[in-house]
Scaffold this motif. Structure first.
Motif, mmCIF file in Angstrom:
data_model
loop_
_atom_site.group_PDB
_atom_site.id
_atom_site.type_symbol
_atom_site.label_atom_id
_atom_site.label_comp_id
_atom_site.label_asym_id
_atom_site.label_seq_id
_atom_site.Cartn_x
_atom_site.Cartn_y
_atom_site.Cartn_z
ATOM 1 N N PRO A 199 0.835 -1.201 0.000
ATOM 2 C CA PRO A 199 0.000 0.000 0.000
ATOM 3 C C PRO A 199 0.874 1.256 0.000
ATOM 4 C CG PRO A 199 -0.068 -1.090 2.132
ATOM 5 C CD PRO A 199 0.704 -1.974 1.212
ATOM 6 N N THR A 200 0.359 2.305 -0.601
ATOM 7 C CA THR A 200 1.086 3.566 -0.652
ATOM 8 C C THR A 200 1.037 4.232 0.720
ATOM 9 O OG1 THR A 200 -0.860 4.848 -1.277
ATOM 10 C CG2 THR A 200 0.461 3.886 -3.075
ATOM 11 N N LEU A 201 1.875 5.228 0.902
ATOM 12 C CA LEU A 201 1.895 5.971 2.158
ATOM 13 C C LEU A 201 0.545 6.625 2.418
ATOM 14 C CD1 LEU A 201 3.509 6.986 4.573
ATOM 15 C CD2 LEU A 201 4.236 8.919 3.179
ATOM 16 N N ILE A 225 -4.445 6.890 5.557
ATOM 17 C CA ILE A 225 -5.905 6.925 5.614
ATOM 18 C C ILE A 225 -6.429 5.817 6.528
ATOM 19 C CG2 ILE A 225 -8.008 6.522 4.252
ATOM 20 C CD1 ILE A 225 -6.544 8.022 1.945
ATOM 21 N N GLU A 226 -5.872 4.633 6.410
ATOM 22 C CA GLU A 226 -6.293 3.521 7.268
ATOM 23 C C GLU A 226 -5.969 3.811 8.738
ATOM 24 O OE1 GLU A 226 -8.211 0.919 6.492
ATOM 25 O OE2 GLU A 226 -8.328 1.907 4.541
ATOM 26 N N LYS A 260 -8.520 6.317 10.027
ATOM 27 C CA LYS A 260 -9.803 5.638 10.239
ATOM 28 C C LYS A 260 -9.780 4.823 11.526
ATOM 29 C CE LYS A 260 -11.230 5.035 5.421
ATOM 30 N NZ LYS A 260 -11.464 4.023 4.361
ATOM 31 N N ALA A 261 -8.693 4.101 11.748
ATOM 32 C CA ALA A 261 -8.575 3.286 12.956
ATOM 33 C C ALA A 261 -8.541 4.168 14.199
ATOM 34 C CB ALA A 261 -7.316 2.416 12.890
ATOM 35 N N MET A 262 -7.858 5.295 14.121
ATOM 36 C CA MET A 262 -7.821 6.223 15.247
ATOM 37 C C MET A 262 -9.215 6.770 15.528
ATOM 38 S SD MET A 262 -4.265 8.224 14.376
ATOM 39 C CE MET A 262 -4.708 9.667 15.293
ATOM 40 N N GLY A 263 -9.979 7.039 14.481
ATOM 41 C CA GLY A 263 -11.338 7.535 14.655
ATOM 42 C C GLY A 263 -12.250 6.503 15.297
ATOM 43 N N LYS A 264 -12.074 5.246 14.926
ATOM 44 C CA LYS A 264 -12.917 4.178 15.479
ATOM 45 C C LYS A 264 -12.545 3.844 16.923
ATOM 46 C CE LYS A 264 -13.917 1.933 11.090
ATOM 47 N NZ LYS A 264 -13.641 0.749 10.252
ATOM 48 N N VAL A 304 3.273 6.475 10.893
ATOM 49 C CA VAL A 304 2.934 5.649 9.723
ATOM 50 C C VAL A 304 4.185 5.195 8.992
ATOM 51 C CG1 VAL A 304 1.791 5.727 7.470
ATOM 52 C CG2 VAL A 304 0.686 6.715 9.443
ATOM 53 N N LYS A 305 5.208 5.996 8.990
ATOM 54 C CA LYS A 305 6.419 5.711 8.214
ATOM 55 C C LYS A 305 7.206 4.522 8.750
ATOM 56 C CE LYS A 305 9.077 6.798 4.837
ATOM 57 N NZ LYS A 305 8.666 6.469 3.507
#
Length: 72
Positions: free
Chosen positions: A9-11, A16-17, A20-24, A70-71
Motif C-alpha cells: 500500500p502507498t503511504l 488513511i487507514e 480511520k482506525a484512530m477515529g474508530k 505511519v512511516k
C-alpha cells in the motif's frame, strides 16, 4: 515462473487507514496520543512564532506526528 507479489500500500493508503482506525478506537488506539501531543506542541509553536498561527501549527504538528507513526 516468477511469483507475483501483491503491491504494497502507498503511504497515503496507510495514512488513511491509520486515521480511520484512530477515529474508530479513539484514545485506545496507540497512535492517537502521540498525534494529539504533536498537535499540541505545534499549536504552542504557532503561538510563539510570529509567522505561523496556532491552527497552522496544530495541523503541522499533528501531521508530522502522524507521518512519523505511519512511516515506521
Amino acid at each position: 515462473m516468477a511469483r507475483q507479489h501483491p503491491e504494497e500500500p502507498t503511504l497515503a493508503e496507510v495514512t488513511i487507514e491509520e486515521v480511520k482506525a484512530m477515529g474508530k478506537q479513539g484514545l485506545a488506539h496507540p497512535s492517537t496520543k502521540p498525534v494529539l501531543t504533536g498537535g499540541a506542541i505545534g499549536a504552542v509553536a504557532g503561538l510563539v512564532l510570529p509567522v505561523v498561527s496556532w491552527p497552522v501549527g496544530l495541523l503541522a504538528g499533528a501531521a508530522i506526528a502522524l507521518y512519523s507513526r505511519v512511516k515506521r
